[in-house]
Design a protein around this motif. Structure first.
Motif, PDB file in Angstrom:
ATOM      1  N   GLU A  60       0.835  -1.266  -0.190  1.00 36.43           N
ATOM      2  CA  GLU A  60       0.044  -0.033   0.145  1.00 36.43           C
ATOM      3  C   GLU A  60       1.078   1.322  -0.022  1.00 36.43           C
ATOM      4  O   GLU A  60       0.557   2.130  -0.761  1.00 36.43           O
ATOM      5  N   TYR A  61       1.959   1.334   0.914  1.00 34.55           N
ATOM      6  CA  TYR A  61       2.624   2.467   0.817  1.00 34.55           C
ATOM      7  C   TYR A  61       3.590   2.655  -0.296  1.00 34.55           C
ATOM      8  O   TYR A  61       3.580   3.843  -0.940  1.00 34.55           O
ATOM      9  N   ALA A  62       4.038   1.664  -0.916  1.00 33.15           N
ATOM     10  CA  ALA A  62       4.666   1.775  -2.067  1.00 33.15           C
ATOM     11  C   ALA A  62       3.816   2.281  -3.350  1.00 33.15           C
ATOM     12  O   ALA A  62       4.163   3.307  -3.937  1.00 33.15           O
ATOM     13  N   VAL A  63       2.747   1.792  -3.515  1.00 32.50           N
ATOM     14  CA  VAL A  63       1.946   2.413  -4.428  1.00 32.50           C
ATOM     15  C   VAL A  63       1.400   3.715  -4.024  1.00 32.50           C
ATOM     16  O   VAL A  63       1.162   4.632  -5.169  1.00 32.50           O
ATOM     17  N   GLN A  64       0.885   3.992  -3.015  1.00 31.77           N
ATOM     18  CA  GLN A  64       0.481   5.313  -2.473  1.00 31.77           C
ATOM     19  C   GLN A  64       1.484   6.362  -2.856  1.00 31.77           C
ATOM     20  O   GLN A  64       1.292   7.353  -3.408  1.00 31.77           O
ATOM     21  N   HIS A  65       2.821   6.032  -2.384  1.00 29.84           N
ATOM     22  CA  HIS A  65       3.842   6.926  -2.462  1.00 29.84           C
ATOM     23  C   HIS A  65       4.215   7.261  -4.048  1.00 29.84           C
ATOM     24  O   HIS A  65       4.503   8.496  -4.384  1.00 29.84           O
ATOM     25  N   CYS A  66       4.318   6.160  -4.699  1.00 24.97           N
ATOM     26  CA  CYS A  66       4.380   6.446  -6.325  1.00 24.97           C
ATOM     27  C   CYS A  66       3.518   7.385  -6.982  1.00 24.97           C
ATOM     28  O   CYS A  66       3.834   8.135  -7.577  1.00 24.97           O
ATOM     29  N   HIS A  77      10.674  12.444   0.645  1.00 27.63           N
ATOM     30  CA  HIS A  77      10.980  11.055   0.413  1.00 27.63           C
ATOM     31  C   HIS A  77      11.623  10.469   1.616  1.00 27.63           C
ATOM     32  O   HIS A  77      11.949   9.333   1.434  1.00 27.63           O
ATOM     33  N   GLU A  78      12.123  11.298   2.602  1.00 27.23           N
ATOM     34  CA  GLU A  78      12.929  10.562   3.599  1.00 27.23           C
ATOM     35  C   GLU A  78      12.286   9.474   4.476  1.00 27.23           C
ATOM     36  O   GLU A  78      12.884   8.584   4.636  1.00 27.23           O
ATOM     37  N   HIS A  79      10.851   9.749   4.667  1.00 27.71           N
ATOM     38  CA  HIS A  79      10.329   8.637   5.477  1.00 27.71           C
ATOM     39  C   HIS A  79      10.218   7.288   4.400  1.00 27.71           C
ATOM     40  O   HIS A  79      10.194   6.334   5.048  1.00 27.71           O
ATOM     41  N   TRP A  80       9.901   7.451   3.046  1.00 25.46           N
ATOM     42  CA  TRP A  80       9.838   6.353   2.183  1.00 25.46           C
ATOM     43  C   TRP A  80      11.435   5.742   2.343  1.00 25.46           C
ATOM     44  O   TRP A  80      11.169   4.363   2.636  1.00 25.46           O
ATOM     45  N   ALA A 134       5.908   4.601 -17.421  1.00 26.05           N
ATOM     46  CA  ALA A 134       6.518   3.418 -17.322  1.00 26.05           C
ATOM     47  C   ALA A 134       7.926   3.455 -16.807  1.00 26.05           C
ATOM     48  O   ALA A 134       8.227   2.459 -16.064  1.00 26.05           O
ATOM     49  N   GLU A 135       8.743   4.180 -17.497  1.00 27.68           N
ATOM     50  CA  GLU A 135      10.070   4.052 -17.063  1.00 27.68           C
ATOM     51  C   GLU A 135      10.174   4.737 -15.513  1.00 27.68           C
ATOM     52  O   GLU A 135      11.205   3.988 -14.910  1.00 27.68           O
ATOM     53  N   ALA A 136       9.495   5.728 -15.325  1.00 31.25           N
ATOM     54  CA  ALA A 136       9.463   5.725 -13.770  1.00 31.25           C
ATOM     55  C   ALA A 136       9.234   4.892 -12.872  1.00 31.25           C
ATOM     56  O   ALA A 136       9.803   4.650 -11.668  1.00 31.25           O
ATOM     57  N   ILE A 137       8.140   4.185 -13.216  1.00 25.84           N
ATOM     58  CA  ILE A 137       7.546   3.136 -12.193  1.00 25.84           C
ATOM     59  C   ILE A 137       8.516   2.145 -12.042  1.00 25.84           C
ATOM     60  O   ILE A 137       9.090   1.469 -11.020  1.00 25.84           O
ATOM     61  N   PHE A 138       9.205   1.584 -13.284  1.00 30.25           N
ATOM     62  CA  PHE A 138      10.015   0.366 -13.044  1.00 30.25           C
ATOM     63  C   PHE A 138      11.542   0.733 -12.464  1.00 30.25           C
ATOM     64  O   PHE A 138      12.263   0.116 -11.579  1.00 30.25           O
ATOM     65  N   ALA A 139      11.905   2.250 -12.649  1.00 32.72           N
ATOM     66  CA  ALA A 139      13.024   2.664 -11.993  1.00 32.72           C
ATOM     67  C   ALA A 139      12.798   2.754 -10.369  1.00 32.72           C
ATOM     68  O   ALA A 139      13.723   2.638  -9.520  1.00 32.72           O
TER      69      ALA A 139
END
Length: 402
Positions: A60-66, A77-80, A134-139
Protein backbone atom coordinates in the motif's frame (compact mmCIF):
# COMPACT_ATOMS: atom_id res chain seq x y z
CA UNK A 1 24.08 5.23 -2.02
CA UNK A 2 20.94 5.04 -4.16
CA UNK A 3 20.49 8.03 -6.52
CA UNK A 4 16.66 7.87 -6.70
CA UNK A 5 16.34 8.88 -10.33
CA UNK A 6 12.74 7.66 -10.20
CA UNK A 7 11.67 10.56 -7.99
CA UNK A 8 12.76 13.06 -10.69
CA UNK A 9 10.96 11.08 -13.39
CA UNK A 10 7.76 10.87 -11.34
CA UNK A 11 7.90 14.59 -10.61
CA UNK A 12 7.99 15.22 -14.39
CA UNK A 13 4.70 13.37 -14.90
CA UNK A 14 1.66 15.72 -15.02
CA UNK A 15 -0.11 15.94 -11.69
CA UNK A 16 -3.46 15.16 -13.37
CA UNK A 17 -2.08 11.76 -14.34
CA UNK A 18 -1.52 10.83 -10.70
CA UNK A 19 -4.98 12.18 -9.78
CA UNK A 20 -6.53 9.93 -12.44
CA UNK A 21 -4.78 6.88 -10.98
CA UNK A 22 -5.80 7.42 -7.33
CA UNK A 23 -9.24 5.71 -7.61
CA UNK A 24 -7.46 2.56 -8.81
CA UNK A 25 -4.98 2.26 -5.91
CA UNK A 26 -7.03 -0.14 -3.76
CA UNK A 27 -7.79 -2.57 -6.59
CA UNK A 28 -4.20 -2.39 -7.78
CA UNK A 29 -2.86 -3.23 -4.31
CA UNK A 30 -5.26 -6.19 -4.03
CA UNK A 31 -4.19 -7.51 -7.45
CA UNK A 32 -0.50 -7.13 -6.56
CA UNK A 33 -0.82 -8.99 -3.26
CA UNK A 34 -2.81 -11.79 -4.86
CA UNK A 35 -0.19 -12.26 -7.57
CA UNK A 36 2.75 -12.07 -5.16
CA UNK A 37 1.24 -14.61 -2.76
CA UNK A 38 0.50 -16.92 -5.67
CA UNK A 39 3.98 -16.81 -7.20
CA UNK A 40 6.51 -16.10 -4.43
CA UNK A 41 6.75 -19.15 -2.07
CA UNK A 42 8.06 -17.19 0.93
CA UNK A 43 4.97 -14.96 0.83
CA UNK A 44 2.42 -17.74 0.27
CA UNK A 45 1.10 -17.36 3.81
CA UNK A 46 -2.24 -16.28 5.31
CA UNK A 47 -2.47 -12.49 5.63
CA UNK A 48 -2.60 -12.39 9.41
CA UNK A 49 -0.40 -11.30 12.27
CA UNK A 50 2.84 -9.42 11.69
CA UNK A 51 3.39 -11.02 8.27
CA UNK A 52 0.04 -9.83 6.91
CA UNK A 53 0.44 -6.35 8.37
CA UNK A 54 3.96 -5.92 6.93
CA UNK A 55 3.15 -7.24 3.44
CA UNK A 56 -0.09 -5.29 3.07
CA UNK A 57 1.42 -2.12 4.55
CA UNK A 58 4.50 -2.29 2.32
CA UNK A 59 2.52 -2.71 -0.91
CA UNK A 60 0.00 0.00 0.00
CA UNK A 61 2.74 2.43 0.95
CA UNK A 62 4.79 1.75 -2.18
CA UNK A 63 1.84 2.30 -4.54
CA UNK A 64 0.47 5.33 -2.67
CA UNK A 65 3.85 7.05 -2.52
CA UNK A 66 4.49 6.38 -6.20
CA UNK A 67 1.18 7.95 -7.23
CA UNK A 68 1.56 10.87 -4.79
CA UNK A 69 5.00 11.64 -6.29
CA UNK A 70 3.60 12.14 -9.79
CA UNK A 71 3.79 15.80 -10.70
CA UNK A 72 4.98 16.72 -7.19
CA UNK A 73 8.60 17.94 -7.25
CA UNK A 74 8.48 18.88 -3.56
CA UNK A 75 7.20 15.46 -2.41
CA UNK A 76 9.23 14.39 0.70
CA UNK A 77 10.90 11.00 0.39
CA UNK A 78 12.88 10.65 3.63
CA UNK A 79 10.23 8.54 5.38
CA UNK A 80 9.91 6.31 2.30
CA UNK A 81 13.66 5.68 2.26
CA UNK A 82 13.77 4.83 5.96
CA UNK A 83 10.64 2.64 5.67
CA UNK A 84 12.15 0.39 2.99
CA UNK A 85 15.51 0.26 4.71
CA UNK A 86 13.67 -1.13 7.74
CA UNK A 87 11.87 -3.50 5.40
CA UNK A 88 15.25 -4.85 4.29
CA UNK A 89 16.36 -5.22 7.92
CA UNK A 90 13.19 -7.19 8.61
CA UNK A 91 13.98 -9.63 5.79
CA UNK A 92 17.34 -10.30 7.43
CA UNK A 93 15.95 -10.74 10.94
CA UNK A 94 13.26 -13.08 9.57
CA UNK A 95 16.02 -15.28 8.17
CA UNK A 96 15.16 -14.75 4.50
CA UNK A 97 17.43 -13.63 1.69
CA UNK A 98 16.34 -10.75 -0.53
CA UNK A 99 15.19 -12.88 -3.44
CA UNK A 100 11.62 -12.97 -2.20
CA UNK A 101 11.44 -9.20 -1.71
CA UNK A 102 12.99 -8.45 -5.11
CA UNK A 103 10.77 -11.00 -6.87
CA UNK A 104 7.65 -9.60 -5.23
CA UNK A 105 8.60 -6.01 -6.13
CA UNK A 106 9.22 -6.93 -9.77
CA UNK A 107 6.00 -8.93 -10.00
CA UNK A 108 4.11 -6.16 -8.21
CA UNK A 109 5.33 -3.51 -10.66
CA UNK A 110 4.21 -5.60 -13.62
CA UNK A 111 0.79 -6.20 -12.06
CA UNK A 112 0.43 -2.51 -11.11
CA UNK A 113 1.16 -1.34 -14.62
CA UNK A 114 -1.20 -3.94 -16.11
CA UNK A 115 -3.91 -2.94 -13.63
CA UNK A 116 -3.61 0.81 -14.21
CA UNK A 117 -2.96 0.77 -17.95
CA UNK A 118 -6.68 0.71 -18.96
CA UNK A 119 -7.22 3.93 -16.98
CA UNK A 120 -4.24 5.48 -18.78
CA UNK A 121 -5.59 4.53 -22.19
CA UNK A 122 -9.10 5.70 -21.33
CA UNK A 123 -7.78 9.08 -20.23
CA UNK A 124 -6.08 9.53 -23.62
CA UNK A 125 -2.73 10.34 -22.07
CA UNK A 126 0.02 11.45 -24.42
CA UNK A 127 2.20 8.44 -25.40
CA UNK A 128 5.37 10.29 -24.36
CA UNK A 129 3.92 10.76 -20.86
CA UNK A 130 2.97 7.08 -20.75
CA UNK A 131 6.53 6.15 -21.70
CA UNK A 132 8.03 8.42 -19.00
CA UNK A 133 5.60 7.03 -16.42
CA UNK A 134 6.46 3.41 -17.26
CA UNK A 135 10.18 4.21 -17.03
CA UNK A 136 9.61 5.99 -13.71
CA UNK A 137 7.63 3.13 -12.22
CA UNK A 138 10.19 0.48 -13.09
CA UNK A 139 13.05 2.71 -11.88
CA UNK A 140 11.02 3.24 -8.70
CA UNK A 141 10.86 -0.53 -8.15
CA UNK A 142 14.59 -0.96 -8.77
CA UNK A 143 15.38 1.78 -6.27
CA UNK A 144 12.93 0.39 -3.72
CA UNK A 145 14.81 -2.92 -3.90
CA UNK A 146 18.17 -1.13 -3.68
CA UNK A 147 16.97 0.74 -0.57
CA UNK A 148 15.83 -2.51 1.06
CA UNK A 149 19.19 -4.07 0.20
CA UNK A 150 20.93 -1.22 2.04
CA UNK A 151 18.90 -2.00 5.17
CA UNK A 152 19.49 -5.73 4.77
CA UNK A 153 23.23 -5.30 4.37
CA UNK A 154 23.46 -2.97 7.36
CA UNK A 155 21.67 -5.52 9.53
CA UNK A 156 23.88 -8.25 8.11
CA UNK A 157 27.03 -6.24 8.85
CA UNK A 158 25.91 -5.65 12.44
CA UNK A 159 25.39 -9.37 12.91
CA UNK A 160 28.41 -10.50 10.89
CA UNK A 161 30.38 -13.03 12.87
CA UNK A 162 27.73 -13.31 15.57
CA UNK A 163 26.92 -16.96 15.03
CA UNK A 164 25.31 -17.23 18.50
CA UNK A 165 22.80 -14.55 17.48
CA UNK A 166 21.93 -16.47 14.34
CA UNK A 167 21.63 -19.72 16.26
CA UNK A 168 19.25 -18.15 18.78
CA UNK A 169 17.18 -16.71 15.93
CA UNK A 170 17.18 -20.14 14.30
CA UNK A 171 15.95 -21.80 17.48
CA UNK A 172 13.24 -19.17 17.86
CA UNK A 173 12.06 -19.78 14.31
CA UNK A 174 12.01 -23.58 14.76
CA UNK A 175 10.22 -23.34 18.13
CA UNK A 176 7.50 -21.17 16.61
CA UNK A 177 7.53 -22.76 13.13
CA UNK A 178 5.38 -20.17 11.37
CA UNK A 179 3.64 -21.33 8.21
CA UNK A 180 5.96 -21.31 5.24
CA UNK A 181 9.10 -21.04 7.38
CA UNK A 182 10.89 -24.20 6.16
CA UNK A 183 12.90 -22.32 3.54
CA UNK A 184 13.81 -19.56 6.00
CA UNK A 185 14.90 -22.14 8.57
CA UNK A 186 17.10 -23.90 6.02
CA UNK A 187 18.72 -20.62 4.92
CA UNK A 188 19.32 -19.44 8.47
CA UNK A 189 20.77 -22.83 9.44
CA UNK A 190 23.24 -22.53 6.58
CA UNK A 191 24.25 -19.03 7.70
CA UNK A 192 24.71 -20.27 11.26
CA UNK A 193 26.81 -23.26 10.17
CA UNK A 194 24.32 -25.66 11.75
CA UNK A 195 23.53 -28.92 9.91
CA UNK A 196 19.75 -29.08 9.70
CA UNK A 197 18.45 -32.41 11.13
CA UNK A 198 15.26 -34.10 10.03
CA UNK A 199 14.24 -34.83 13.64
CA UNK A 200 15.00 -33.34 17.04
CA UNK A 201 13.84 -33.17 20.65
CA UNK A 202 12.90 -29.98 22.46
CA UNK A 203 14.14 -29.58 26.04
CA UNK A 204 12.25 -27.26 28.37
CA UNK A 205 14.30 -25.90 31.27
CA UNK A 206 13.32 -24.56 34.68
CA UNK A 207 15.70 -22.65 36.95
CA UNK A 208 15.00 -22.83 40.66
CA UNK A 209 15.79 -19.82 42.90
CA UNK A 210 19.46 -19.69 43.79
CA UNK A 211 20.49 -22.09 41.02
CA UNK A 212 23.93 -21.75 39.48
CA UNK A 213 24.40 -20.75 35.85
CA UNK A 214 23.36 -23.43 33.39
CA UNK A 215 26.40 -25.56 32.42
CA UNK A 216 26.19 -24.54 28.77
CA UNK A 217 29.84 -25.53 28.26
CA UNK A 218 28.78 -29.18 28.52
CA UNK A 219 26.53 -28.91 25.48
CA UNK A 220 27.81 -30.02 22.10
CA UNK A 221 27.90 -27.78 19.01
CA UNK A 222 24.79 -29.47 17.65
CA UNK A 223 22.60 -28.16 20.48
CA UNK A 224 20.73 -24.87 20.03
CA UNK A 225 20.11 -23.01 23.29
CA UNK A 226 17.97 -20.12 24.52
CA UNK A 227 18.86 -19.50 28.17
CA UNK A 228 18.15 -15.80 28.67
CA UNK A 229 14.40 -15.67 28.15
CA UNK A 230 11.61 -16.35 30.66
CA UNK A 231 11.16 -19.91 29.34
CA UNK A 232 14.66 -21.27 28.59
CA UNK A 233 14.89 -24.25 26.26
CA UNK A 234 17.19 -26.31 24.07
CA UNK A 235 16.98 -28.22 20.81
CA UNK A 236 18.91 -31.47 20.38
CA UNK A 237 18.91 -33.91 17.50
CA UNK A 238 20.41 -36.60 19.77
CA UNK A 239 19.21 -35.92 23.33
CA UNK A 240 20.48 -39.17 24.87
CA UNK A 241 24.05 -38.26 23.88
CA UNK A 242 23.82 -34.48 24.25
CA UNK A 243 22.22 -34.50 27.71
CA UNK A 244 24.28 -37.30 29.24
CA UNK A 245 26.96 -34.92 30.58
CA UNK A 246 24.23 -32.88 32.34
CA UNK A 247 22.86 -35.72 34.47
CA UNK A 248 24.83 -34.78 37.59
CA UNK A 249 25.50 -31.12 36.80
CA UNK A 250 22.11 -29.42 36.67
CA UNK A 251 22.47 -27.98 40.20
CA UNK A 252 19.10 -26.29 40.70
CA UNK A 253 17.81 -26.75 37.17
CA UNK A 254 15.15 -29.17 35.91
CA UNK A 255 14.88 -30.34 32.33
CA UNK A 256 12.06 -32.02 30.44
CA UNK A 257 12.94 -33.73 27.16
CA UNK A 258 10.26 -34.18 24.51
CA UNK A 259 10.15 -37.25 22.28
CA UNK A 260 12.26 -36.96 19.13
CA UNK A 261 9.94 -35.60 16.42
CA UNK A 262 10.14 -34.21 12.86
CA UNK A 263 11.39 -30.63 12.95
CA UNK A 264 7.98 -29.34 11.83
CA UNK A 265 6.50 -30.70 15.09
CA UNK A 266 9.00 -28.85 17.30
CA UNK A 267 6.41 -26.36 18.65
CA UNK A 268 4.14 -29.18 19.86
CA UNK A 269 7.15 -31.02 21.30
CA UNK A 270 8.17 -27.92 23.26
CA UNK A 271 4.64 -27.54 24.63
CA UNK A 272 4.76 -31.16 25.79
CA UNK A 273 8.11 -30.66 27.50
CA UNK A 274 6.87 -27.54 29.26
CA UNK A 275 3.77 -29.41 30.40
CA UNK A 276 6.03 -32.05 31.93
CA UNK A 277 7.86 -29.36 33.88
CA UNK A 278 4.59 -28.11 35.31
CA UNK A 279 3.86 -31.53 36.80
CA UNK A 280 4.98 -32.17 40.35
CA UNK A 281 8.01 -34.27 41.10
CA UNK A 282 5.63 -36.80 42.65
CA UNK A 283 3.92 -37.33 39.29
CA UNK A 284 6.99 -37.14 37.07
CA UNK A 285 10.21 -37.32 39.11
CA UNK A 286 13.81 -36.49 38.32
CA UNK A 287 16.00 -33.50 37.40
CA UNK A 288 15.79 -34.73 33.80
CA UNK A 289 12.28 -35.77 32.79
CA UNK A 290 12.08 -37.95 29.68
CA UNK A 291 8.61 -37.40 28.27
CA UNK A 292 8.82 -40.66 26.32
CA UNK A 293 8.64 -42.49 29.67
CA UNK A 294 5.50 -40.62 30.79
CA UNK A 295 3.38 -40.32 27.66
CA UNK A 296 0.21 -41.64 29.31
CA UNK A 297 0.57 -39.22 32.22
CA UNK A 298 1.19 -36.26 29.90
CA UNK A 299 -1.74 -37.24 27.74
CA UNK A 300 -4.07 -37.58 30.71
CA UNK A 301 -3.11 -34.13 31.99
CA UNK A 302 -2.86 -32.44 28.60
CA UNK A 303 -5.94 -30.37 29.36
CA UNK A 304 -7.04 -29.90 32.97
CA UNK A 305 -10.61 -29.10 32.02
CA UNK A 306 -10.94 -32.37 30.06
CA UNK A 307 -9.69 -34.39 33.04
CA UNK A 308 -12.15 -32.54 35.28
CA UNK A 309 -15.02 -33.18 32.86
CA UNK A 310 -14.12 -36.88 32.60
CA UNK A 311 -14.11 -37.11 36.41
CA UNK A 312 -17.46 -35.35 36.63
CA UNK A 313 -19.09 -37.73 34.16
CA UNK A 314 -17.40 -40.99 35.21
CA UNK A 315 -17.16 -40.56 38.98
CA UNK A 316 -20.52 -38.91 39.66
CA UNK A 317 -21.63 -41.75 42.03
CA UNK A 318 -19.00 -40.46 44.47
CA UNK A 319 -20.57 -36.99 44.61
CA UNK A 320 -22.72 -37.71 47.65
CA UNK A 321 -19.89 -39.24 49.71
CA UNK A 322 -17.66 -37.57 52.24
CA UNK A 323 -14.05 -36.83 51.37
CA UNK A 324 -12.48 -39.68 53.38
CA UNK A 325 -14.94 -42.29 52.14
CA UNK A 326 -14.52 -41.08 48.56
CA UNK A 327 -10.72 -41.35 48.83
CA UNK A 328 -10.84 -44.92 50.24
CA UNK A 329 -13.32 -46.15 47.63
CA UNK A 330 -11.49 -44.39 44.78
CA UNK A 331 -8.23 -46.02 45.80
CA UNK A 332 -9.83 -49.47 46.00
CA UNK A 333 -11.70 -49.06 42.72
CA UNK A 334 -8.56 -48.03 40.83
CA UNK A 335 -6.56 -51.01 42.13
CA UNK A 336 -9.42 -53.33 41.20
CA UNK A 337 -9.71 -51.86 37.67
CA UNK A 338 -5.97 -52.07 37.08
CA UNK A 339 -5.45 -55.57 38.50
CA UNK A 340 -8.90 -57.23 38.49
CA UNK A 341 -7.44 -59.18 41.39
CA UNK A 342 -9.12 -60.98 44.27
CA UNK A 343 -9.95 -59.33 47.59
CA UNK A 344 -6.78 -60.73 49.25
CA UNK A 345 -4.61 -59.51 46.35
CA UNK A 346 -6.15 -56.02 46.46
CA UNK A 347 -5.87 -55.97 50.25
CA UNK A 348 -2.18 -56.79 49.97
CA UNK A 349 -1.61 -53.84 47.65
CA UNK A 350 -3.59 -51.45 49.84
CA UNK A 351 -2.26 -52.73 53.16
CA UNK A 352 -5.73 -53.43 54.58
CA UNK A 353 -7.69 -56.55 55.60
CA UNK A 354 -9.42 -58.57 52.83
CA UNK A 355 -12.71 -58.16 54.68
CA UNK A 356 -12.32 -54.38 54.34
CA UNK A 357 -11.80 -54.76 50.59
CA UNK A 358 -14.91 -56.95 50.24
CA UNK A 359 -17.00 -54.32 52.04
CA UNK A 360 -15.66 -51.61 49.77
CA UNK A 361 -16.28 -53.65 46.62
CA UNK A 362 -19.91 -54.18 47.69
CA UNK A 363 -20.28 -50.43 48.21
CA UNK A 364 -18.79 -49.79 44.76
CA UNK A 365 -21.19 -52.32 43.22
CA UNK A 366 -24.10 -50.47 44.80
CA UNK A 367 -22.80 -47.10 43.61
CA UNK A 368 -21.82 -47.95 40.02
CA UNK A 369 -23.94 -51.03 39.23
CA UNK A 370 -23.84 -52.10 35.58
CA UNK A 371 -21.26 -49.47 34.74
CA UNK A 372 -18.58 -51.73 36.22
CA UNK A 373 -19.54 -54.41 33.71
CA UNK A 374 -19.42 -52.14 30.67
CA UNK A 375 -15.96 -51.96 29.03
CA UNK A 376 -16.32 -48.33 27.89
CA UNK A 377 -17.55 -47.20 31.30
CA UNK A 378 -14.75 -49.06 33.06
CA UNK A 379 -12.16 -47.38 30.81
CA UNK A 380 -13.63 -43.94 31.48
CA UNK A 381 -13.69 -44.56 35.25
CA UNK A 382 -10.11 -45.86 35.25
CA UNK A 383 -8.81 -42.89 33.25
CA UNK A 384 -10.69 -40.45 35.47
CA UNK A 385 -9.28 -42.04 38.65
CA UNK A 386 -5.73 -42.01 37.30
CA UNK A 387 -6.02 -38.38 36.17
CA UNK A 388 -7.49 -37.47 39.55
CA UNK A 389 -4.60 -39.15 41.35
CA UNK A 390 -2.05 -37.38 39.17
CA UNK A 391 -3.67 -33.99 39.71
CA UNK A 392 -3.73 -34.54 43.47
CA UNK A 393 -0.04 -35.46 43.38
CA UNK A 394 0.64 -32.33 41.35
CA UNK A 395 -1.21 -30.11 43.84
CA UNK A 396 0.62 -31.78 46.73
CA UNK A 397 3.96 -31.15 45.01
CA UNK A 398 3.04 -27.51 44.34
CA UNK A 399 2.13 -27.03 48.02
CA UNK A 400 5.45 -28.49 49.14
CA UNK A 401 7.46 -26.36 46.69
CA UNK A 402 5.55 -23.26 47.77
Amino acid sequence: MVEYRSFRLLAAVPRDFGVALRPHIASTVAAMIQEVRGTVPDYAQPLRGVFGKVLLGSVEYAVQHCVDSMGTPDQPHEHWVEFFRRRGRLEFTEGRNLDALQDSATIGARVAWRSMHPAVVQAGVDPDIVSITAEAIFAYVDELCATAIEGYQRAQAEAEGTVPVRRRRLLELIAKAPEGSARSIAELAGGAGWPLPETAAMVALERRPGAAEFPVDLLGDGVLAELDGPEPHLLSSDPDTDLAPLADRLDGWRAAVSPVVPLADAPAALRTARRALRLSTAAVPGPIIWCRDHLATLWLLAEDFLAAELARRSLDPFASLGEKQRERLSETLLVWLESRGSAPEIASQLGVHPHTVRNRLRQLENLFGDRLRDADDRLGIQLALRAQRLMQAQLHGDDESG
